[in-house]
Design a protein around this motif. Structure first.
Motif, PDB file in Angstrom:
ATOM      1  N   SER A   1       1.894  -8.488  -5.517  1.00 31.16           N
ATOM      2  CA  SER A   1       0.884  -7.585  -6.084  1.00 31.16           C
ATOM      3  C   SER A   1       0.810  -6.286  -5.285  1.00 31.16           C
ATOM      4  CB  SER A   1      -0.479  -8.272  -6.114  1.00 31.16           C
ATOM      5  OG  SER A   1      -0.429  -9.463  -6.871  1.00 31.16           O
ATOM      6  N   LEU A   2       1.953  -5.716  -5.032  1.00 26.57           N
ATOM      7  CA  LEU A   2       2.000  -4.516  -4.202  1.00 26.57           C
ATOM      8  C   LEU A   2       1.298  -3.340  -4.861  1.00 26.57           C
ATOM      9  CD1 LEU A   2       5.579  -4.963  -2.806  1.00 26.57           C
ATOM     10  CD2 LEU A   2       3.535  -4.615  -1.411  1.00 26.57           C
ATOM     11  N   LYS A   3       0.688  -2.526  -4.032  1.00 24.83           N
ATOM     12  CA  LYS A   3      -0.059  -1.354  -4.488  1.00 24.83           C
ATOM     13  C   LYS A   3       0.556  -0.094  -3.852  1.00 24.83           C
ATOM     14  CE  LYS A   3      -4.350  -4.067  -4.374  1.00 24.83           C
ATOM     15  NZ  LYS A   3      -5.721  -4.144  -3.805  1.00 24.83           N
ATOM     16  N   PRO A   4       0.378   1.056  -4.466  1.00 29.70           N
ATOM     17  CA  PRO A   4       0.894   2.287  -3.860  1.00 29.70           C
ATOM     18  C   PRO A   4       0.406   2.494  -2.430  1.00 29.70           C
ATOM     19  CG  PRO A   4       0.280   2.688  -6.129  1.00 29.70           C
ATOM     20  CD  PRO A   4      -0.167   1.289  -5.811  1.00 29.70           C
ATOM     21  N   GLU A   5      -0.786   2.054  -2.129  1.00 32.72           N
ATOM     22  CA  GLU A   5      -1.322   2.231  -0.777  1.00 32.72           C
ATOM     23  C   GLU A   5      -0.657   1.317   0.250  1.00 32.72           C
ATOM     24  OE1 GLU A   5      -3.080   1.680  -3.587  1.00 32.72           O
ATOM     25  OE2 GLU A   5      -4.855   0.413  -3.186  1.00 32.72           O
ATOM     26  N   ASP A   6       0.194   0.411  -0.204  1.00 32.40           N
ATOM     27  CA  ASP A   6       0.974  -0.402   0.732  1.00 32.40           C
ATOM     28  C   ASP A   6       2.222   0.341   1.215  1.00 32.40           C
ATOM     29  OD1 ASP A   6       0.254  -3.213  -1.357  1.00 32.40           O
ATOM     30  OD2 ASP A   6      -0.657  -2.761   0.589  1.00 32.40           O
ATOM     31  N   THR A   7       2.492   1.507   0.642  1.00 30.47           N
ATOM     32  CA  THR A   7       3.660   2.285   1.043  1.00 30.47           C
ATOM     33  C   THR A   7       3.566   2.681   2.510  1.00 30.47           C
ATOM     34  OG1 THR A   7       4.024   3.151  -1.186  1.00 30.47           O
ATOM     35  CG2 THR A   7       4.905   4.442   0.644  1.00 30.47           C
ATOM     36  N   ALA A   8       4.608   2.353   3.264  1.00 26.82           N
ATOM     37  CA  ALA A   8       4.625   2.632   4.699  1.00 26.82           C
ATOM     38  C   ALA A   8       5.954   2.162   5.271  1.00 26.82           C
ATOM     39  CB  ALA A   8       3.481   1.908   5.411  1.00 26.82           C
ATOM     40  N   VAL A   9       6.195   2.522   6.518  1.00 31.13           N
ATOM     41  CA  VAL A   9       7.255   1.870   7.283  1.00 31.13           C
ATOM     42  C   VAL A   9       6.649   0.617   7.899  1.00 31.13           C
ATOM     43  CG1 VAL A   9       8.883   2.057   9.193  1.00 31.13           C
ATOM     44  CG2 VAL A   9       8.399   4.057   7.738  1.00 31.13           C
ATOM     45  N   TYR A  10       7.309  -0.498   7.682  1.00 21.72           N
ATOM     46  CA  TYR A  10       6.837  -1.779   8.197  1.00 21.72           C
ATOM     47  C   TYR A  10       7.661  -2.167   9.415  1.00 21.72           C
ATOM     48  CZ  TYR A  10       3.764  -2.567   4.237  1.00 21.72           C
ATOM     49  OH  TYR A  10       2.732  -2.457   3.317  1.00 21.72           O
ATOM     50  N   TYR A  11       6.954  -2.532  10.467  1.00 25.82           N
ATOM     51  CA  TYR A  11       7.583  -2.927  11.723  1.00 25.82           C
ATOM     52  C   TYR A  11       7.190  -4.362  12.066  1.00 25.82           C
ATOM     53  CZ  TYR A  11       7.844   2.154  12.478  1.00 25.82           C
ATOM     54  OH  TYR A  11       8.086   3.504  12.355  1.00 25.82           O
ATOM     55  N   CYS A  12       8.114  -5.096  12.666  1.00 23.97           N
ATOM     56  CA  CYS A  12       7.716  -6.346  13.279  1.00 23.97           C
ATOM     57  C   CYS A  12       7.700  -6.150  14.793  1.00 23.97           C
ATOM     58  CB  CYS A  12       8.585  -7.518  12.866  1.00 23.97           C
ATOM     59  SG  CYS A  12      10.293  -7.484  13.425  1.00 23.97           S
ATOM     60  N   ALA A  13       6.863  -6.940  15.440  1.00 19.88           N
ATOM     61  CA  ALA A  13       6.679  -6.819  16.877  1.00 19.88           C
ATOM     62  C   ALA A  13       6.407  -8.197  17.463  1.00 19.88           C
ATOM     63  CB  ALA A  13       5.530  -5.867  17.189  1.00 19.88           C
ATOM     64  N   ALA A  14       6.683  -8.343  18.738  1.00 22.99           N
ATOM     65  CA  ALA A  14       6.519  -9.634  19.405  1.00 22.99           C
ATOM     66  C   ALA A  14       5.656  -9.499  20.645  1.00 22.99           C
ATOM     67  CB  ALA A  14       7.885 -10.207  19.789  1.00 22.99           C
ATOM     68  N   ASP A  15       4.859 -10.513  20.891  1.00 25.30           N
ATOM     69  CA  ASP A  15       4.019 -10.566  22.084  1.00 25.30           C
ATOM     70  C   ASP A  15       3.627 -12.022  22.319  1.00 25.30           C
ATOM     71  OD1 ASP A  15       2.488  -8.616  23.990  1.00 25.30           O
ATOM     72  OD2 ASP A  15       1.059 -10.202  23.472  1.00 25.30           O
ATOM     73  N   PRO A  16       3.378 -12.396  23.573  1.00 24.60           N
ATOM     74  CA  PRO A  16       2.967 -13.785  23.808  1.00 24.60           C
ATOM     75  C   PRO A  16       1.652 -14.164  23.130  1.00 24.60           C
ATOM     76  CG  PRO A  16       3.754 -12.808  25.839  1.00 24.60           C
ATOM     77  CD  PRO A  16       3.665 -11.690  24.837  1.00 24.60           C
ATOM     78  N   PHE A  17       0.804 -13.162  22.860  1.00 30.57           N
ATOM     79  CA  PHE A  17      -0.509 -13.454  22.299  1.00 30.57           C
ATOM     80  C   PHE A  17      -0.633 -12.861  20.905  1.00 30.57           C
ATOM     81  CE2 PHE A  17      -1.880 -15.214  26.173  1.00 30.57           C
ATOM     82  CZ  PHE A  17      -1.343 -14.440  27.185  1.00 30.57           C
TER      83      PHE A  17
END
Length: 122
Positions: free
Chosen positions: A85-101
């Motif tokens: 159900s994607l919306k125009p406001e979901d437009t962005a660069v998506y990043y994944c990131a890692a952290d212990p918490f």
């Protein structure tokens, strides 16, 4: 060397779906949380979702609850973000990131991927 590689971005019409993948290497996957963040032009980076690889607990920003689902395949050291159900406001660069918490605060995550563009047309 820690590596996070995102894939699965693209152009989709409003109401459509995409599945993002984040392939991780260079650290003990089960000891880390993997988060998805996004950044639209002119806006701050925003936490979207996060999963703890150790116990599977998940976190979502309110704007995506009920539409996005995060999951983890520990055997493949990969985290997915199913976006429906994607919306125009979901437009962005998506990043994944890692952290212990786990969490949704970008500044607290130490390792980042290069990002993948998601564009939702109206």
């Amino acid at each position: 060397e820690v590596q996070l590689v995102e894939s699965g971005g693209g152009l989709v019409q409003a109401g459509g779906s995409l599945r993002l993948s984040c392939a991780a290497s260079g650290f003990t996957f089960d000891d880390y949380a993997i988060g998805w963040f996004r950044q639209a032009p002119g806006k701050e980076r925003e936490g979207v979702s996060c999963i703890s690889s150790s116990d599977g607990s998940t976190y979502y920003v309110d704007s995506v609850k009920g539409r996005f689902t995060i999951s983890s395949d520990n055997a493949k050291n990969t985290v997915y973000l199913q976006m429906n159900s994607l919306k125009p406001e979901d437009t962005a660069v998506y990043y994944c990131a890692a952290d212990p918490f786990p969490g949704l605060v970008a500044a607290l995550f130490g390792y980042w991927g290069q990002g993948t563009q998601v564009t939702v047309s109206s």
